[in-house]
Write a protein that holds these residues in place. Structure first.
Motif, PDB file in Angstrom:
ATOM      1  N   SER A   1      48.838  51.672  41.827  1.00  0.00           N
ATOM      2  CA  SER A   1      49.924  50.697  41.796  1.00  0.00           C
ATOM      3  C   SER A   1      49.505  49.504  40.935  1.00  0.00           C
ATOM      4  N   PHE A   2      50.449  48.624  40.692  1.00  0.00           N
ATOM      5  CA  PHE A   2      50.138  47.426  39.897  1.00  0.00           C
ATOM      6  C   PHE A   2      49.080  46.571  40.592  1.00  0.00           C
ATOM      7  N   GLY A   3      49.260  46.365  41.899  1.00  0.00           N
ATOM      8  CA  GLY A   3      48.304  45.537  42.633  1.00  0.00           C
ATOM      9  C   GLY A   3      46.912  46.136  42.638  1.00  0.00           C
ATOM     10  N   GLU A   4      46.831  47.462  42.841  1.00  0.00           N
ATOM     11  CA  GLU A   4      45.522  48.104  42.844  1.00  0.00           C
ATOM     12  C   GLU A   4      44.867  47.991  41.479  1.00  0.00           C
ATOM     13  N   ALA A   5      45.631  48.141  40.426  1.00  0.00           N
ATOM     14  CA  ALA A   5      45.079  48.031  39.078  1.00  0.00           C
ATOM     15  C   ALA A   5      44.576  46.614  38.803  1.00  0.00           C
ATOM     16  N   LEU A   6      45.302  45.641  39.310  1.00  0.00           N
ATOM     17  CA  LEU A   6      44.936  44.243  39.096  1.00  0.00           C
ATOM     18  C   LEU A   6      43.600  43.921  39.773  1.00  0.00           C
ATOM     19  N   LEU A   7      43.511  44.249  41.049  1.00  0.00           N
ATOM     20  CA  LEU A   7      42.285  43.974  41.780  1.00  0.00           C
ATOM     21  C   LEU A   7      41.164  44.924  41.370  1.00  0.00           C
ATOM     22  N   GLY A   8      41.549  46.137  41.005  1.00  0.00           N
ATOM     23  CA  GLY A   8      40.546  47.103  40.569  1.00  0.00           C
ATOM     24  C   GLY A   8      39.821  46.670  39.314  1.00  0.00           C
ATOM     25  N   GLN A   9      40.493  45.879  38.464  1.00  0.00           N
ATOM     26  CA  GLN A   9      39.838  45.376  37.258  1.00  0.00           C
ATOM     27  C   GLN A   9      38.615  44.536  37.618  1.00  0.00           C
ATOM     28  N   ILE A  10      38.722  43.764  38.690  1.00  0.00           N
ATOM     29  CA  ILE A  10      37.578  42.966  39.134  1.00  0.00           C
ATOM     30  C   ILE A  10      36.527  43.851  39.781  1.00  0.00           C
ATOM     31  N   LEU A  11      36.950  44.751  40.649  1.00  0.00           N
ATOM     32  CA  LEU A  11      35.998  45.621  41.338  1.00  0.00           C
ATOM     33  C   LEU A  11      35.227  46.497  40.360  1.00  0.00           C
ATOM     34  N   ASP A  12      35.927  47.016  39.360  1.00  0.00           N
ATOM     35  CA  ASP A  12      35.274  47.896  38.400  1.00  0.00           C
ATOM     36  C   ASP A  12      34.257  47.144  37.544  1.00  0.00           C
ATOM     37  N   SER A  13      34.497  45.843  37.334  1.00  0.00           N
ATOM     38  CA  SER A  13      33.614  45.067  36.470  1.00  0.00           C
ATOM     39  C   SER A  13      32.506  44.354  37.237  1.00  0.00           C
ATOM     40  N   ALA A  14      32.662  44.203  38.556  1.00  0.00           N
ATOM     41  CA  ALA A  14      31.800  43.308  39.326  1.00  0.00           C
ATOM     42  C   ALA A  14      30.327  43.680  39.262  1.00  0.00           C
ATOM     43  N   HIS A  15      30.024  44.971  39.280  1.00  0.00           N
ATOM     44  CA  HIS A  15      28.638  45.406  39.433  1.00  0.00           C
ATOM     45  C   HIS A  15      27.726  44.853  38.341  1.00  0.00           C
TER      46      HIS A  15
ATOM     47  N   LEU B   1      28.714  42.555  35.901  1.00  0.00           N
ATOM     48  CA  LEU B   1      29.318  41.392  35.257  1.00  0.00           C
ATOM     49  C   LEU B   1      28.350  40.215  35.234  1.00  0.00           C
ATOM     50  N   PRO B   2      27.985  39.697  34.046  1.00  0.00           N
ATOM     51  CA  PRO B   2      27.146  38.502  33.991  1.00  0.00           C
ATOM     52  C   PRO B   2      27.879  37.309  34.594  1.00  0.00           C
ATOM     53  N   PRO B   3      27.165  36.374  35.241  1.00  0.00           N
ATOM     54  CA  PRO B   3      27.826  35.252  35.913  1.00  0.00           C
ATOM     55  C   PRO B   3      28.756  34.450  35.012  1.00  0.00           C
ATOM     56  N   HIS B   4      28.393  34.257  33.732  1.00  0.00           N
ATOM     57  CA  HIS B   4      29.211  33.409  32.874  1.00  0.00           C
ATOM     58  C   HIS B   4      30.538  34.072  32.456  1.00  0.00           C
ATOM     59  N   LEU B   5      30.692  35.365  32.781  1.00  0.00           N
ATOM     60  CA  LEU B   5      31.936  36.055  32.436  1.00  0.00           C
ATOM     61  C   LEU B   5      32.906  36.173  33.610  1.00  0.00           C
ATOM     62  N   ILE B   6      32.557  35.567  34.750  1.00  0.00           N
ATOM     63  CA  ILE B   6      33.484  35.563  35.883  1.00  0.00           C
ATOM     64  C   ILE B   6      34.776  34.839  35.502  1.00  0.00           C
ATOM     65  N   GLY B   7      34.629  33.669  34.853  1.00  0.00           N
ATOM     66  CA  GLY B   7      35.802  32.899  34.454  1.00  0.00           C
ATOM     67  C   GLY B   7      36.745  33.669  33.554  1.00  0.00           C
ATOM     68  N   PRO B   8      36.259  34.242  32.452  1.00  0.00           N
ATOM     69  CA  PRO B   8      37.142  35.024  31.582  1.00  0.00           C
ATOM     70  C   PRO B   8      37.811  36.200  32.288  1.00  0.00           C
ATOM     71  N   LEU B   9      37.090  36.842  33.212  1.00  0.00           N
ATOM     72  CA  LEU B   9      37.681  37.956  33.949  1.00  0.00           C
ATOM     73  C   LEU B   9      38.830  37.464  34.828  1.00  0.00           C
ATOM     74  N   VAL B  10      38.623  36.357  35.508  1.00  0.00           N
ATOM     75  CA  VAL B  10      39.685  35.784  36.341  1.00  0.00           C
ATOM     76  C   VAL B  10      40.894  35.413  35.481  1.00  0.00           C
ATOM     77  N   ALA B  11      40.624  34.798  34.332  1.00  0.00           N
ATOM     78  CA  ALA B  11      41.714  34.389  33.443  1.00  0.00           C
ATOM     79  C   ALA B  11      42.531  35.586  32.989  1.00  0.00           C
ATOM     80  N   ASP B  12      41.863  36.698  32.676  1.00  0.00           N
ATOM     81  CA  ASP B  12      42.562  37.896  32.220  1.00  0.00           C
ATOM     82  C   ASP B  12      43.415  38.488  33.328  1.00  0.00           C
ATOM     83  N   VAL B  13      42.876  38.532  34.546  1.00  0.00           N
ATOM     84  CA  VAL B  13      43.630  39.084  35.672  1.00  0.00           C
ATOM     85  C   VAL B  13      44.840  38.210  35.982  1.00  0.00           C
ATOM     86  N   VAL B  14      44.660  36.891  35.952  1.00  0.00           N
ATOM     87  CA  VAL B  14      45.771  35.968  36.210  1.00  0.00           C
ATOM     88  C   VAL B  14      46.870  36.139  35.162  1.00  0.00           C
TER      89      VAL B  14
END
Length: 397
Positions: free
Chosen positions: A12-26, A28-41
């Motif tokens: 679903s759309f919601g799963e894809a949205l949150l999944g983008q963070i889950l798939d990248s989290a493992h 993900l360098p700390p300084h890229l948290i902001g850009p990831l949040v911005a993209d999801v938003v």
């Protein structure tokens, strides 16, 4: 569901949205948290995303830098919509010319990491649900990645910090824990120059373990003593021994490391979160205060033994049955022994008066503890010549 049929597993759309963070989290360098949040938003249809972290003094919410995130000046916690969201740990929506500005608390185990803010054209329940879940993932990501980088420390630090304070902050558990049966909130002052004060807690099954200490002196010597005392407390607590035995273990550790003329006042508690029964021992520490029905009910005066390190007799374990909603406030002597501008000691009665005033607001334990610390500092004329630490426990039943 009929036999042989499989549930719909399409994304679903919601799963894809949150999944983008889950798939990248493992990875993900700390300084890229902001850009990831911005993209999801952006995929959610949002604009001007911000991740706001509280500073060490708990006065400001400071924007996290990152590509795609909105910067700007820090938000004053006591005078902003973001601050209201932070203090009460509830979403705050503000209508603006270009849409609705939504502030969502970043919560991790009840500890308030900060606030996430985003502007949407309009807000419905689906948006609220997705933002709530997104904020949970972002909070977990910030906490997890904090240990890998100095980025978040640098954002939260608003003035120079002493080496002793660096040590003390590295010792601390999260400043707050809000659970269904019990809540804990603490604060250290002066945040950037604390030396000998510290506290610790752990929720093991239904038992909450709490300790507050005050090492003699200030600076690096006091921080070193506090480190040994907290380390010994954790070691003994994890061994599953009783409060009197924990005191003896801490006492030996401090005495062996620093000699007979050094000491640490301490208070150790165990709260059964199912029954509300609390046990504690006091080693030369100011007695805690019981708050019931939003007023100070009594000082928990009980037999004490010598401070840790001085080889005192076996401490007597005191006991009290709490009522649902009761709060127990522990504090170090720097809170009440500071001298005001007129030369008089601040005193315990003024502390009680401040507690009664703030408890009438009916706010949560984290907001009350923070406000109490700041109110006490103002009442002392802004002076903090000694560490002044508060730790409040609430039995929620």
């Amino acid at each position: 569901m009929p036999a042989g049929r499989r549930a719909d597993r399409s994304e679903s759309f919601g799963e894809a949205l949150l999944g983008q963070i889950l798939d990248s989290a493992h990875e993900l360098p700390p300084h890229l948290i902001g850009p990831l949040v911005a993209d999801v938003v952006q995929r959610l249809g949002g604009r001007r995303p911000q991740v706001l972290l509280q500073d060490y003094g708990q006065l400001l919410l400071v924007p996290l830098p990152g590509e795609g995130l909105t910067g700007g000046e820090p938000h004053v916690i006591d005078h902003s919509q973001a601050g209201r969201c932070f203090l009460d740990a509830v979403p705050v929506e503000l209508s603006q010319e270009d849409g609705v500005r939504v502030h969502v608390p970043l919560l991790d185990g009840g500890d308030q990491v900060g606030v996430m803010a985003v502007t949407l054209d309009r807000v419905d329940d689906d948006d609220r649900r997705l933002l709530h879940r997104l904020s949970g993932l972002v909070a977990d990501l910030l906490v997890t990645k904090h240990g890998y980088s100095d980025l978040f420390f640098g954002v939260r630090r608003r003035e120079a910090m002493s080496v002793a304070a660096e040590i003390q902050w590295s010792l601390l558990p999260p400043l707050a824990m809000i659970m269904p049966k019990v809540a804990v909130a603490g604060i250290l002052e002066p945040a950037y120059d604390v030396g000998g004060d510290s506290f610790d807690y752990a929720l093991n099954d239904d038992i909450l373990h709490v300790a507050m200490i005050d090492a003699m002196g200030h600076g690096l010597d006091a921080a070193a003593m506090a480190t040994v005392a907290i380390g010994a407390y954790r070691h003994a607590r994890r061994a599953g021994i009783g409060l009197a035995e924990i005191y003896a273990f801490m006492d030996r550790a401090v005495a062996e490391q620093f000699g007979p003329e050094h000491f640490v006042t301490a208070q150790m508690m165990q709260l059964d979160t199912t029954t509300g029964q609390v046990h504690w021992v006091n080693a030369g520490h100011p007695p805690p205060i019981l708050i019931r029905d939003h007023r100070v009910a009594q000082r928990l005066i009980a037999p004490t033994t010598l401070p840790v390190g001085l080889g005192g007799p076996v401490p007597q374990v005191s006991e009290l049955g709490l009522v649902r909603g009761d709060r127990v406030l522990c504090f170090t002597d720097g809170v009440i022994e500071e001298h005001t501008s007129g030369g008089e000691e601040f005193g315990e009665q003024q502390l009680i008066d401040c507690v009664n005033h703030l408890e009438r607001t009916g706010r949560g334990i984290r907001a009350v503890t923070r406000s109490l610390s700041h109110t006490l500092k103002q009442a002392r004329g802004g002076r903090t010549s000694d560490d002044a630490t508060l730790l409040m426990v609430e039995w929620r039943g």
